[in-house]
Design a protein around this motif. Structure first.
Motif, PDB file in Angstrom:
ATOM      1  N   ASN A 199       0.825  -1.210   0.000  1.00 21.12           N
ATOM      2  CA  ASN A 199       0.000   0.000   0.000  1.00 21.12           C
ATOM      3  C   ASN A 199       0.855   1.255   0.000  1.00 21.12           C
ATOM      4  O   ASN A 199       0.517   2.241  -0.657  1.00 21.12           O
ATOM      5  CB  ASN A 199      -0.940  -0.012   1.200  1.00 21.12           C
ATOM      6  N   ILE A 200       1.959   1.222   0.733  1.00 19.67           N
ATOM      7  CA  ILE A 200       2.857   2.382   0.767  1.00 19.67           C
ATOM      8  C   ILE A 200       3.480   2.607  -0.607  1.00 19.67           C
ATOM      9  O   ILE A 200       3.547   3.738  -1.107  1.00 19.67           O
ATOM     10  CB  ILE A 200       3.941   2.194   1.842  1.00 19.67           C
ATOM     11  N   LYS A 201       3.943   1.537  -1.253  1.00 18.84           N
ATOM     12  CA  LYS A 201       4.555   1.658  -2.582  1.00 18.84           C
ATOM     13  C   LYS A 201       3.565   2.184  -3.606  1.00 18.84           C
ATOM     14  O   LYS A 201       3.957   2.793  -4.607  1.00 18.84           O
ATOM     15  CB  LYS A 201       5.096   0.304  -3.034  1.00 18.84           C
ATOM     16  N   ASN A 202       2.271   1.952  -3.367  1.00 19.10           N
ATOM     17  CA  ASN A 202       1.233   2.403  -4.288  1.00 19.10           C
ATOM     18  C   ASN A 202       0.793   3.842  -4.031  1.00 19.10           C
ATOM     19  O   ASN A 202       0.027   4.411  -4.804  1.00 19.10           O
ATOM     20  CB  ASN A 202       0.023   1.465  -4.189  1.00 19.10           C
ATOM     21  N   GLU A 203       1.275   4.433  -2.928  1.00 15.49           N
ATOM     22  CA  GLU A 203       0.906   5.813  -2.590  1.00 15.49           C
ATOM     23  C   GLU A 203       1.468   6.797  -3.623  1.00 15.49           C
ATOM     24  O   GLU A 203       2.506   6.548  -4.249  1.00 15.49           O
ATOM     25  CB  GLU A 203       1.458   6.192  -1.208  1.00 15.49           C
ATOM     26  N   LYS A 204       0.791   7.912  -3.780  1.00 13.83           N
ATOM     27  CA  LYS A 204       1.298   8.977  -4.633  1.00 13.83           C
ATOM     28  C   LYS A 204       2.591   9.535  -4.030  1.00 13.83           C
ATOM     29  O   LYS A 204       2.696   9.701  -2.813  1.00 13.83           O
ATOM     30  CB  LYS A 204       0.267  10.091  -4.777  1.00 13.83           C
ATOM     31  N   SER A 205       3.556   9.828  -4.860  1.00 15.65           N
ATOM     32  CA  SER A 205       4.874  10.258  -4.377  1.00 15.65           C
ATOM     33  C   SER A 205       4.786  11.521  -3.531  1.00 15.65           C
ATOM     34  O   SER A 205       5.559  11.694  -2.585  1.00 15.65           O
ATOM     35  CB  SER A 205       5.829  10.481  -5.553  1.00 15.65           C
ATOM     36  N   GLU A 206       3.830  12.403  -3.847  1.00 21.97           N
ATOM     37  CA  GLU A 206       3.716  13.649  -3.081  1.00 21.97           C
ATOM     38  C   GLU A 206       3.208  13.406  -1.661  1.00 21.97           C
ATOM     39  O   GLU A 206       3.282  14.312  -0.820  1.00 21.97           O
ATOM     40  CB  GLU A 206       2.812  14.658  -3.795  1.00 21.97           C
ATOM     41  N   ASN A 207       2.715  12.211  -1.396  1.00 20.43           N
ATOM     42  CA  ASN A 207       2.246  11.895  -0.046  1.00 20.43           C
ATOM     43  C   ASN A 207       3.257  11.047   0.715  1.00 20.43           C
ATOM     44  O   ASN A 207       2.929  10.456   1.742  1.00 20.43           O
ATOM     45  CB  ASN A 207       0.894  11.174  -0.096  1.00 20.43           C
ATOM     46  N   LEU A 208       4.487  11.006   0.208  1.00 17.56           N
ATOM     47  CA  LEU A 208       5.548  10.231   0.836  1.00 17.56           C
ATOM     48  C   LEU A 208       6.734  11.129   1.165  1.00 17.56           C
ATOM     49  O   LEU A 208       6.917  12.183   0.558  1.00 17.56           O
ATOM     50  CB  LEU A 208       6.001   9.096  -0.091  1.00 17.56           C
ATOM     51  N   PHE A 209       7.538  10.695   2.123  1.00 19.74           N
ATOM     52  CA  PHE A 209       8.748  11.432   2.472  1.00 19.74           C
ATOM     53  C   PHE A 209       9.852  11.206   1.441  1.00 19.74           C
ATOM     54  O   PHE A 209      10.665  12.083   1.187  1.00 19.74           O
ATOM     55  CB  PHE A 209       9.257  11.002   3.855  1.00 19.74           C
ATOM     56  N   THR A 210       9.880  10.013   0.871  1.00 15.53           N
ATOM     57  CA  THR A 210      10.882   9.653  -0.124  1.00 15.53           C
ATOM     58  C   THR A 210      10.395   8.401  -0.833  1.00 15.53           C
ATOM     59  O   THR A 210       9.474   7.722  -0.365  1.00 15.53           O
ATOM     60  CB  THR A 210      12.253   9.381   0.538  1.00 15.53           C
ATOM     61  N   THR A 211      10.990   8.117  -1.981  1.00 13.81           N
ATOM     62  CA  THR A 211      10.762   6.830  -2.651  1.00 13.81           C
ATOM     63  C   THR A 211      12.094   6.168  -2.959  1.00 13.81           C
ATOM     64  O   THR A 211      12.166   5.262  -3.792  1.00 13.81           O
ATOM     65  CB  THR A 211       9.959   7.019  -3.955  1.00 13.81           C
ATOM     66  N   SER A 212      13.117   6.606  -2.271  1.00 13.47           N
ATOM     67  CA  SER A 212      14.463   6.092  -2.519  1.00 13.47           C
ATOM     68  C   SER A 212      14.599   4.660  -2.015  1.00 13.47           C
ATOM     69  O   SER A 212      14.252   4.364  -0.869  1.00 13.47           O
ATOM     70  CB  SER A 212      15.504   6.976  -1.829  1.00 13.47           C
ATOM     71  N   PRO A 213      15.123   3.757  -2.846  1.00 14.42           N
ATOM     72  CA  PRO A 213      15.358   2.368  -2.392  1.00 14.42           C
ATOM     73  C   PRO A 213      16.411   2.278  -1.305  1.00 14.42           C
ATOM     74  O   PRO A 213      16.576   1.220  -0.695  1.00 14.42           O
ATOM     75  CB  PRO A 213      15.796   1.651  -3.673  1.00 14.42           C
ATOM     76  N   ALA A 214      17.126   3.383  -1.057  1.00 19.48           N
ATOM     77  CA  ALA A 214      18.122   3.386   0.014  1.00 19.48           C
ATOM     78  C   ALA A 214      17.461   3.377   1.394  1.00 19.48           C
ATOM     79  O   ALA A 214      18.118   3.104   2.394  1.00 19.48           O
ATOM     80  CB  ALA A 214      19.031   4.610  -0.116  1.00 19.48           C
ATOM     81  N   HIS A 215      16.169   3.673   1.442  1.00 22.77           N
ATOM     82  CA  HIS A 215      15.434   3.712   2.708  1.00 22.77           C
ATOM     83  C   HIS A 215      14.429   2.561   2.770  1.00 22.77           C
ATOM     84  O   HIS A 215      13.934   2.088   1.746  1.00 22.77           O
ATOM     85  CB  HIS A 215      14.693   5.037   2.863  1.00 22.77           C
ATOM     86  N   GLU A 216      14.117   2.127   3.984  1.00 18.18           N
ATOM     87  CA  GLU A 216      13.062   1.135   4.163  1.00 18.18           C
ATOM     88  C   GLU A 216      11.745   1.697   3.637  1.00 18.18           C
ATOM     89  O   GLU A 216      11.495   2.903   3.703  1.00 18.18           O
ATOM     90  CB  GLU A 216      12.891   0.788   5.650  1.00 18.18           C
ATOM     91  N   VAL A 217      10.895   0.806   3.136  1.00 21.81           N
ATOM     92  CA  VAL A 217       9.597   1.246   2.618  1.00 21.81           C
ATOM     93  C   VAL A 217       8.808   1.967   3.702  1.00 21.81           C
ATOM     94  O   VAL A 217       8.123   2.959   3.429  1.00 21.81           O
ATOM     95  CB  VAL A 217       8.802   0.038   2.075  1.00 21.81           C
ATOM     96  N   ALA A 218       8.918   1.508   4.935  1.00 22.23           N
ATOM     97  CA  ALA A 218       8.204   2.162   6.033  1.00 22.23           C
ATOM     98  C   ALA A 218       8.619   3.621   6.177  1.00 22.23           C
ATOM     99  O   ALA A 218       7.806   4.484   6.523  1.00 22.23           O
ATOM    100  CB  ALA A 218       8.442   1.414   7.338  1.00 22.23           C
ATOM    101  N   GLU A 219       9.888   3.920   5.907  1.00 21.42           N
ATOM    102  CA  GLU A 219      10.370   5.306   6.018  1.00 21.42           C
ATOM    103  C   GLU A 219       9.732   6.196   4.964  1.00 21.42           C
ATOM    104  O   GLU A 219       9.578   7.404   5.180  1.00 21.42           O
ATOM    105  CB  GLU A 219      11.893   5.350   5.889  1.00 21.42           C
ATOM    106  N   TRP A 220       9.379   5.624   3.818  1.00 23.06           N
ATOM    107  CA  TRP A 220       8.717   6.424   2.790  1.00 23.06           C
ATOM    108  C   TRP A 220       7.452   7.074   3.337  1.00 23.06           C
ATOM    109  O   TRP A 220       7.144   8.215   3.014  1.00 23.06           O
ATOM    110  CB  TRP A 220       8.319   5.549   1.596  1.00 23.06           C
ATOM    111  N   PHE A 221       6.741   6.346   4.164  1.00 27.56           N
ATOM    112  CA  PHE A 221       5.405   6.753   4.612  1.00 27.56           C
ATOM    113  C   PHE A 221       5.405   7.348   6.017  1.00 27.56           C
ATOM    114  O   PHE A 221       4.661   8.294   6.293  1.00 27.56           O
ATOM    115  CB  PHE A 221       4.490   5.530   4.560  1.00 27.56           C
TER     116      PHE A 221
END
Length: 692
Positions: A279-301
């Protein structure tokens, strides 16, 4: 497609494919159900586990040569409340009669879809009842559920006419069908939900509707098996509630066969994590802190470097996923609901405190909805009066019995007719027990999963040293009893699968870094020398104190004695300063530490001591108020400790004698007084001579 879909009702055939690719978690049981030649045609799960979605995915997975019922919808759903014939009520409490009803309804629906009008007229000629003739002729009654709703209105004698029609004609019609048929039936539990809820206090009507609720679903399961035997080209895929599974074992000799055709939909912890990640990976990028693979998916959200929360009572460190999941019943719907609420908060204000507030609040919303859903299935559960009696979240058996007596008195229930209110909580998965893990031998907390215990079970509370209240009830109980939060367990985080410790010992911790170490690194010879002697210097000062070197100049000390910890820190700082001209800055705190299987250490005290060390910026030994407090409890006074004021640490946020150790605005505030310890003055003294 949006993330965090709570209800699958609105998903059409095209969206089903996109959902499956982006958000759907497929485990072994689900894969088995979705296989084209699978023998499993029944899905069993509690509400919120994705039964509807899985039925839709199955339909989307079948080849186009199939004929489908219903035609214009992905699944046939029970809607409205059946207007029951009073003559049929005794029959409708029996699974075998519901099997007949479903066989008749499914047969008529297929024949209406398959055959010309002349065949329906021929069938109608064999029936005397005008009611049945109308059912056969009504073109709008073209699905099993719509037919069921009308069949249950008819007289008992007319019902027997339909049984004879099925035996003489309908079953033969079904056997003659050679093309593949897929019939999808969902939500049959909702036929009687409204009546169950309306009559939940009626001691005569509620058991009747409850027996119909069970029988309707068990009968459907039996009918799917019979149809498979009559004609393997006809496959009926149906959902039932997991809560009826225990009753199937006692109501039909075909329980094993039904079980072999049933996929029980449940998710392991790792699978729930996968649902969160998708669900986090499917979120719009503007609603995430980052989409960098260097970070855990949980950190994105949830925020970069903001994945671990400190439990306010135990001081344990807890991953945000763990925090969220233990406030749910392990259902995908719970995750989607809370996730959607978190997503509605802009990342600029999505702080750990805000996230925890959302999780706590929405867990209460989910719990209230769950109670509303399940109240008709349990006896005399008044949550308002029960919650007012709960002043903490853990109890022994004698305490439960005393509360149960008070509850019965408050609700006018006679002693010999006790409501067994805690048995009801246990059946619903909201009262946990302590069990011994077979593999490790350790004590662990266990909450029953929804639907795993028969709702008809009585006196079902197992033996346990302690009984635990589910975390999703915390906010609801706290609203009814102001003492609840103060009484919550301070030794263990409460949650399914978590360890249980009757007692725990605090550890005193120091995290140290060499001040201005970068200058040592600039001098190649000095840096090389430091790397060679740092461990040696540590070994010279420790005397049984546990230590870990973390990075070139960082060290972690763990001790049972605060005085010994101060001695070790002071001596190391002096030794390093004499050799290299640089002192060591230490942050000291106290709390619980857990050693994991890989020898890693876990505990909120590790993060707090590191934050304290980094925050003060100056050389020396700095400790928290809790460090001083626990040392005092041990009759160990820290001579030479002085409480810092805002002028001592002007770079830190300061309010009412407390400093905030958080890293920034989006970080959760960590408030504590800070004490500076003069190492040369520290000594162990009787508590009466403490100088604080």
């Amino acid at each position: 497609m949006d993330s965090w879909i709570v209800d699958a009702d609105g998903i059409d055939i095209d969206q089903t494919g996109r959902f499956r690719n982006a958000l759907f978690h497929e485990n072994t049981a689900i894969d088995s159900f979705l296989e084209l030649d699978s023998k499993r045609t029944i899905i069993a799960a509690p509400k919120g586990n994705g039964k509807t979605l899985l039925l839709k995915a199955k339909r989307a997975n079948l080849p186009p040569e199939y004929s489908f019922l219903p035609r214009n919808l992905l699944v046939d759903k029970a809607t409205g409340v059946p207007n029951l014939s009073t003559k049929l009520t005794s029959l409708l409490s029996q699974p075998e009669h519901w099997k007949s009803l479903w066989l008749i309804a499914i047969s008529i629906a297929i024949i209406k879809d398959k055959y010309e009008e002349t065949e329906l007229e021929s069938l109608s000629d064999q029936i005397k009842s005008s009611d049945v003739k109308d059912i056969l002729k009504d073109e709008h009654l073209d699905t099993p559920c719509s037919l069921i709703q009308n069949i249950v209105k008819i007289k008992k004698s007319t019902y027997h006419q339909l049984e004879n029609l099925y035996a003489s004609r309908l079953s033969h019609n079904l056997r003659s069908i050679r093309n593949q048929y897929g019939v999808f039936i969902d939500n049959t539990d909702e036929f009687f939900e409204q009546e169950l809820y309306k009559n939940r206090e009626d001691l005569e009507k509620r058991p009747l509707y409850k027996s119909m609720w069970d029988a309707c679903q068990i009968g459907l399961a039996l009918a799917t098996r019979d149809l498979r035997l009559i004609n393997p080209h006809i496959k009926v895929f149906a959902s039932i509630r997991k809560e009826v599974i225990p009753d199937i074992l006692t109501s039909t000799p075909l329980a094993i066969q039904i079980g072999g055709a049933t996929t029980v939909l449940q998710y392991r912890y790792e699978e729930l994590i996968d649902i969160l990640d998708k669900n986090i990976k499917n979120e719009k990028s503007e609603n995430l802190f980052t989409t960098s693979p260097a970070h855990e998916v949980a950190e994105w959200f949830f925020g970069i470097d903001k994945l671990y929360y400190i439990h306010p009572r135990t001081g344990d460190e807890e991953h945000v996923y763990d925090y969220l999941l233990r406030h749910t019943l392990g259902r995908p719907r719970d995750i989607a609901h809370i996730g959607s609420e978190v997503a509605s908060a802009n990342p600029s204000v999505r702080t750990p405190k805000r996230i925890k507030d959302i999780v706590n609040r929405e867990a209460g919303v989910l719990a209230e909805a769950y109670f509303t859903e399940m109240l008709p299935h349990v006896d005399r559960l008044n949550t308002n009066s029960l919650f007012s009696l709960l002043d903490r979240n853990y109890f022994d058996l004698s305490e439960l019995e005393a509360i149960s007596e008070k509850y019965d008195e408050m609700n006018g229930i006679e002693k010999e007719d006790s409501a067994h209110v805690f048995c009801n909580l246990y059946k619903l998965g909201l009262l946990g027990v302590i069990e011994t893990d077979i593999q490790s031998g350790l004590l662990r907390q266990k909450f029953a999963t929804p639907g795993s215990i028969s709702l008809s079970a009585s006196n079902c509370l197992p033996d346990s040293t302690v009984y635990l209240l589910h975390p999703m009830l915390d906010d609801l109980v706290a609203e009814k009893n102001r003492d609840y939060r103060d009484g919550m367990n301070r030794t263990n985080i409460i949650g399914h699968g978590l360890p249980w410790r009757a007692t725990r010992s605090f550890s005193f911790v120091a995290k140290g870094d060499v001040k201005e170490f970068s200058k040592i690194m600039e001098d190649e010879d000095k840096y090389h020398e430091f790397l060679l002697v740092f461990k040696q210097k540590i070994l010279e000062v420790v005397n049984g104190t546990s230590y870990r070197i973390e990075g070139g100049d960082s060290v972690l000390f763990v001790e049972e004695s605060p005085i010994e910890l101060i001695r070790v820190c002071a001596n190391l700082s002096t030794s390093i300063e004499k050799r290299f001209g640089h002192s060591v800055r230490f942050g000291l705190d106290v709390g619980y530490i857990e050693q994991l299987e890989n020898s890693e250490l876990k505990g909120g005290v590790l993060r707090r001591s590191a934050r304290l060390e980094a925050a003060v910026k100056f050389s020396g030994l700095f400790c928290s108020d809790k460090f001083i407090e626990e040392a005092t409890k041990m009759k160990m006074a820290i001579d030479g400790a002085s409480c810092c004021k805002s002028v001592d640490l002007p770079h830190l946020e300061y309010e009412d004698g407390l400093f905030n150790l958080s890293k920034g605005e989006l970080d959760e505030p960590v408030w504590t007084s800070i004490w500076k310890i003069q190492p040369e003055q520290s000594a162990m003294q009787p508590i009466t001579s403490a100088k604080m």
